[in-house]
Design a protein around this motif. Structure first.
Motif, PDB file in Angstrom:
ATOM      1  N   PHE A 115      -6.583  -7.079  11.632  1.00 38.62           N
ATOM      2  CA  PHE A 115      -6.379  -8.379  11.283  1.00 38.62           C
ATOM      3  C   PHE A 115      -5.265  -8.988  11.863  1.00 38.62           C
ATOM      4  N   SER A 116      -5.431 -10.400  12.042  1.00 43.27           N
ATOM      5  CA  SER A 116      -4.320 -11.179  12.444  1.00 43.27           C
ATOM      6  C   SER A 116      -3.148 -11.273  11.252  1.00 43.27           C
ATOM      7  N   GLU A 117      -2.195 -12.003  11.533  1.00 40.87           N
ATOM      8  CA  GLU A 117      -1.016 -11.981  10.483  1.00 40.87           C
ATOM      9  C   GLU A 117      -1.593 -12.931   9.414  1.00 40.87           C
ATOM     10  N   GLY A 118      -2.624 -13.819   9.832  1.00 44.11           N
ATOM     11  CA  GLY A 118      -3.030 -14.745   8.691  1.00 44.11           C
ATOM     12  C   GLY A 118      -4.369 -14.309   8.164  1.00 44.11           C
ATOM     13  N   GLY A 119      -4.609 -12.997   8.204  1.00 45.95           N
ATOM     14  CA  GLY A 119      -5.710 -12.622   7.685  1.00 45.95           C
ATOM     15  C   GLY A 119      -7.301 -12.607   8.237  1.00 45.95           C
ATOM     16  N   LEU A 120      -7.347 -12.831   9.372  1.00 50.70           N
ATOM     17  CA  LEU A 120      -8.484 -13.304  10.379  1.00 50.70           C
ATOM     18  C   LEU A 120      -8.820 -11.853  10.949  1.00 50.70           C
ATOM     19  N   PRO A 121     -10.096 -11.464  10.744  1.00 43.95           N
ATOM     20  CA  PRO A 121     -10.580 -10.170  11.729  1.00 43.95           C
ATOM     21  C   PRO A 121     -10.620 -10.631  13.161  1.00 43.95           C
ATOM     22  N   ILE A 122      -9.691  -9.610  13.934  1.00 46.78           N
ATOM     23  CA  ILE A 122      -9.615 -10.177  15.428  1.00 46.78           C
ATOM     24  C   ILE A 122     -10.194  -8.918  16.327  1.00 46.78           C
ATOM     25  N   TRP A 123     -10.357  -7.686  15.629  1.00 47.90           N
ATOM     26  CA  TRP A 123     -10.987  -6.631  16.306  1.00 47.90           C
ATOM     27  C   TRP A 123     -11.613  -5.751  15.401  1.00 47.90           C
ATOM     28  N   ASP A 124     -13.025  -5.194  16.031  1.00 51.84           N
ATOM     29  CA  ASP A 124     -13.686  -4.232  14.970  1.00 51.84           C
ATOM     30  C   ASP A 124     -14.140  -3.024  15.949  1.00 51.84           C
ATOM     31  N   ILE A 125     -14.256  -1.800  15.226  1.00 53.59           N
ATOM     32  CA  ILE A 125     -14.883  -0.706  15.778  1.00 53.59           C
ATOM     33  C   ILE A 125     -15.842  -0.055  15.086  1.00 53.59           C
ATOM     34  N   ASP A 126     -17.115   0.294  15.188  1.00 57.36           N
ATOM     35  CA  ASP A 126     -18.024   0.860  14.586  1.00 57.36           C
ATOM     36  C   ASP A 126     -18.064   2.293  14.661  1.00 57.36           C
ATOM     37  N   PHE A 127     -18.226   3.135  13.548  1.00 53.72           N
ATOM     38  CA  PHE A 127     -18.843   4.632  13.643  1.00 53.72           C
ATOM     39  C   PHE A 127     -19.799   4.987  13.206  1.00 53.72           C
ATOM     40  N   ASP A 128     -21.018   4.893  14.044  1.00 57.07           N
ATOM     41  CA  ASP A 128     -22.308   4.975  13.650  1.00 57.07           C
ATOM     42  C   ASP A 128     -22.665   6.355  13.304  1.00 57.07           C
ATOM     43  N   GLU A 129     -22.053   7.467  13.607  1.00 58.35           N
ATOM     44  CA  GLU A 129     -22.611   8.851  13.609  1.00 58.35           C
ATOM     45  C   GLU A 129     -21.845   9.592  12.252  1.00 58.35           C
ATOM     46  N   ALA A 130     -20.801   9.150  11.892  1.00 57.09           N
ATOM     47  CA  ALA A 130     -19.914   9.791  10.656  1.00 57.09           C
ATOM     48  C   ALA A 130     -19.233   8.980   9.919  1.00 57.09           C
ATOM     49  N   ARG A 131     -18.805   9.383   8.826  1.00 59.86           N
ATOM     50  CA  ARG A 131     -18.296   8.533   7.812  1.00 59.86           C
ATOM     51  C   ARG A 131     -16.892   8.751   7.844  1.00 59.86           C
ATOM     52  N   PRO A 132     -15.994   7.550   7.942  1.00 56.89           N
ATOM     53  CA  PRO A 132     -14.576   7.888   8.248  1.00 56.89           C
ATOM     54  C   PRO A 132     -13.786   8.330   7.108  1.00 56.89           C
ATOM     55  N   THR A 133     -12.663   8.971   7.170  1.00 62.39           N
ATOM     56  CA  THR A 133     -11.790   9.600   6.182  1.00 62.39           C
ATOM     57  C   THR A 133     -10.613   9.399   5.923  1.00 62.39           C
ATOM     58  N   GLY A 134      -9.860   8.872   6.903  1.00 58.96           N
ATOM     59  CA  GLY A 134      -8.565   8.836   7.132  1.00 58.96           C
ATOM     60  C   GLY A 134      -8.125   7.768   8.072  1.00 58.96           C
ATOM     61  N   LEU A 135      -7.120   7.204   8.193  1.00 60.75           N
ATOM     62  CA  LEU A 135      -6.341   6.213   8.932  1.00 60.75           C
ATOM     63  C   LEU A 135      -4.734   6.186   8.895  1.00 60.75           C
TER      64      LEU A 135
END
Length: 560
Positions: free
Chosen positions: A257-277
């Motif tokens: 997100f940008s500082e104002g809360g707008l989504p500016i980049w996204d990445i999809d994970f189609d093969e597996a469920r995410p667990t940590g960041l």
């Protein structure tokens, strides 16, 4: 402020059984610390460091049951982990358990970046009471604090200067290391994730979206997201703002997100469920772990994104923010563009039009809220507009008039409650009137009268309890009188007499039980409050004599 202009994949590795990433797992140089099981030995695990090129090195090996969560310090030598009913500490190759004297169900755990102190959230086995504990990896319990709501997640900033807690009730608290409450925030939804970089920025997730609050607990923005939040992340400066989502049972998405809360980049994970960041301190790297054992590190590049975009793209981004109700985000996008390109007159015109639309929206929302008696909501709507444009004199005037009406209505409600002898409600309304208008002397005088009545009643109650020898109850009543504004020699003298009586009763009970040291302490407490108390002086002498006799007996026993 620089914004994300590009994202590159630094490396990707797959390790069977990889634990979800800890919050501070990725470092500024792009290296990553993870916990992985040994391929041959049961209950054996390794802390592995991947360097910036993805080459691995084992830092530590440990034996333990399977942990639900593992938090690793930046050097990889100190780490903590929790299962459903145990909290384990690992320090320089040694393992120990935390809070071994109690049985608890552990909810979440967060370790500071340096790997020394940590916070753990837990409940009793029936989940009827919830608490927080601060400890160090040496095993010391520094403090515990009861929580008024079921804790869902806990997070700390990198230096353990602030602790953020969210719960199923929608409450968000930030504490300092001495367990004092720094700020409170509340959403009308269960909160499932939190991250903080100190009092300046705290991010939360819940209710189908993510939000950001400032040092005053004010909501800067809230953005809906397409999935169930797994975790949220911030860097030390608050410029990298990320959420990791589960979009269905077998896929996920990372959104920046940008500082104002707008989504500016996204990445999809189609093969597996995410667990940590995990986000590095400088915001230059971000890491994600997936359920199939994949660890991915990304490099984030920053620059003047708004200078590179053309005017139409910026205006479209601002319009999208407006349509989603994110007025602050729209204003921020346009201001950032004008800061980068001062000659963009089209964007300047859209900013002026956005201010006008935002003003109309804020005034209408405030009027609707006031119509149903929700003055606080109405004031908040106008405050939002002033945060975007502090020079808007129309909103300044409207807010001043609203606060005057709020104060007048609260004062009237308080007087009506006082006439019905509902003093607790009356006091709350008078406080509302003062909060709305600090110069409302009528509300302050009415509050003083209510509190004087309550203080007088508390003094009468305390005096009666004192005469009956119910010293603890008398102390509570007289302390309440002081809290209500009763001061002077009368209440101070009564409170001293009650404390003297309480200490004498406790001292005599301990004396009869032959606990002479504890009894002596109580009798000396009496003499500090009342130096001429004959009974206490006598009992001090008796207790000291018994203590001396006991010491002589112990000395002879050792000689024998």
């Amino acid at each position: 402020m620089p914004d994300i202009t590009n994202v590159n994949l630094t490396f990707q590795r797959k390790v069977r059984g990889l634990a979800p990433l800890s919050r501070f797992a990725v470092r500024d140089d792009g290296s990553l610390a993870v916990s992985v099981p040994d391929e041959m030995e049961v209950r054996t695990f390794h802390i592995v460091r991947f360097d910036a090129r993805g080459r691995s090195q084992v830092l530590e090996t440990y034996n333990v049951e399977t942990l639900r969560k593992t938090e690793i310090g930046k050097d990889g030598k100190n780490f903590v982990g929790s299962s459903d009913d145990h909290c384990y500490l690992f320090r320089e190759g040694r393992k120990s358990r935390f809070m071994t004297d109690r049985r608890a169900s552990y909810t979440d755990i967060a370790l500071a970046e340096e790997g020394q102190r940590f916070v753990v959230a837990f409940s009793d086995l029936l989940a009827s009471g919830h608490a927080l504990a601060l400890g160090d990896v040496g095993g010391r319990l520094l403090w515990t604090k009861d929580m008024p709501f079921p804790v869902r997640r806990v997070a700390v900033d990198r230096g353990m200067n602030h602790i953020a807690i969210v719960g199923e009730t929608g409450d968000l608290l930030i504490l300092d290391p001495s367990r004092n409450t720094v700020l409170k925030h509340r959403q009308e939804m269960a909160l499932t994730a939190v991250a903080t970089n100190g009092p300046g920025r705290t991010m939360f997730a819940g209710g189908g979206g993510v939000g950001l609050i400032d040092a005053d607990g004010q909501l800067l923005w809230f953005t809906e997201v397409p999935g169930e939040p797994v975790d949220v992340g911030l860097d030390a400066q608050g410029q990298t703002i990320a959420v990791l989502l589960r979009t269905d049972d077998a896929s996920g998405r990372l959104i920046l997100f940008s500082e104002g809360g707008l989504p500016i980049w996204d990445i999809d994970f189609d093969e597996a469920r995410p667990t940590g960041l995990s986000v590095s301190a400088d915001g230059g790297h971000l890491a994600v772990s997936l359920r199939d054992g994949t660890a991915i590190v990304y490099e984030l590049q920053y620059g003047e994104r708004f200078a590179a975009l053309d005017s139409a793209q910026v205006m479209q981004e601002a319009q999208s923010a407006r349509e989603s109700g994110n007025w602050h985000g729209a204003v921020l996008v346009l201001k950032e563009r004008l800061s980068a390109v001062p000659t963009d007159t089209a964007v300047c015109g859209l900013l002026a039009e956005t201010f006008g639309a935002f003003r109309s929206f804020a005034l209408a929302a405030a009027a609707n809220a006031e119509a149903v008696g929700d003055f606080a909501e109405a004031d908040g709507r106008l405050a939002d507009m002033l945060a975007a444009d502090p020079t808007d004199l129309e909103i300044v005037r409207c807010r001043r008039e609203l606060r005057h009406r709020w104060s007048t209505a609260a004062l009237t409600a308080g007087r009506e409650a006082a006439a019905e002898e509902n003093n607790s409600v009356a006091e709350a309304r008078f406080l509302d009137a003062i909060a709305a208008d600090p110069l409302n002397t009528e509300a302050r005088e009415a509050l003083a009268a209510i509190r004087q009545t309550a203080a007088t009643a508390a003094i009468v109650k305390g005096t009666s309890l004192l005469r009956m020898g119910q010293f603890s109850e008398a102390i509570a009543a007289l302390t309440e009188a002081q809290r209500r504004g009763a001061h002077g020699s009368e209440v101070t003298g009564l409170l001293r007499d009650a404390r003297v009586g309480e200490a004498l009763v406790a001292g005599n009970a301990l004396y009869q039980d032959r606990q002479y040291a504890a009894a002596l302490f109580q009798f000396k407490k009496v003499l500090r409050l009342d130096p001429d108390n004959a009974e206490a002086r006598q009992k001090v002498s008796y207790a000291q004599n018994f203590l001396q006799d006991n010491q002589l007996n112990e000395r002879f026993s050792r000689l024998e």
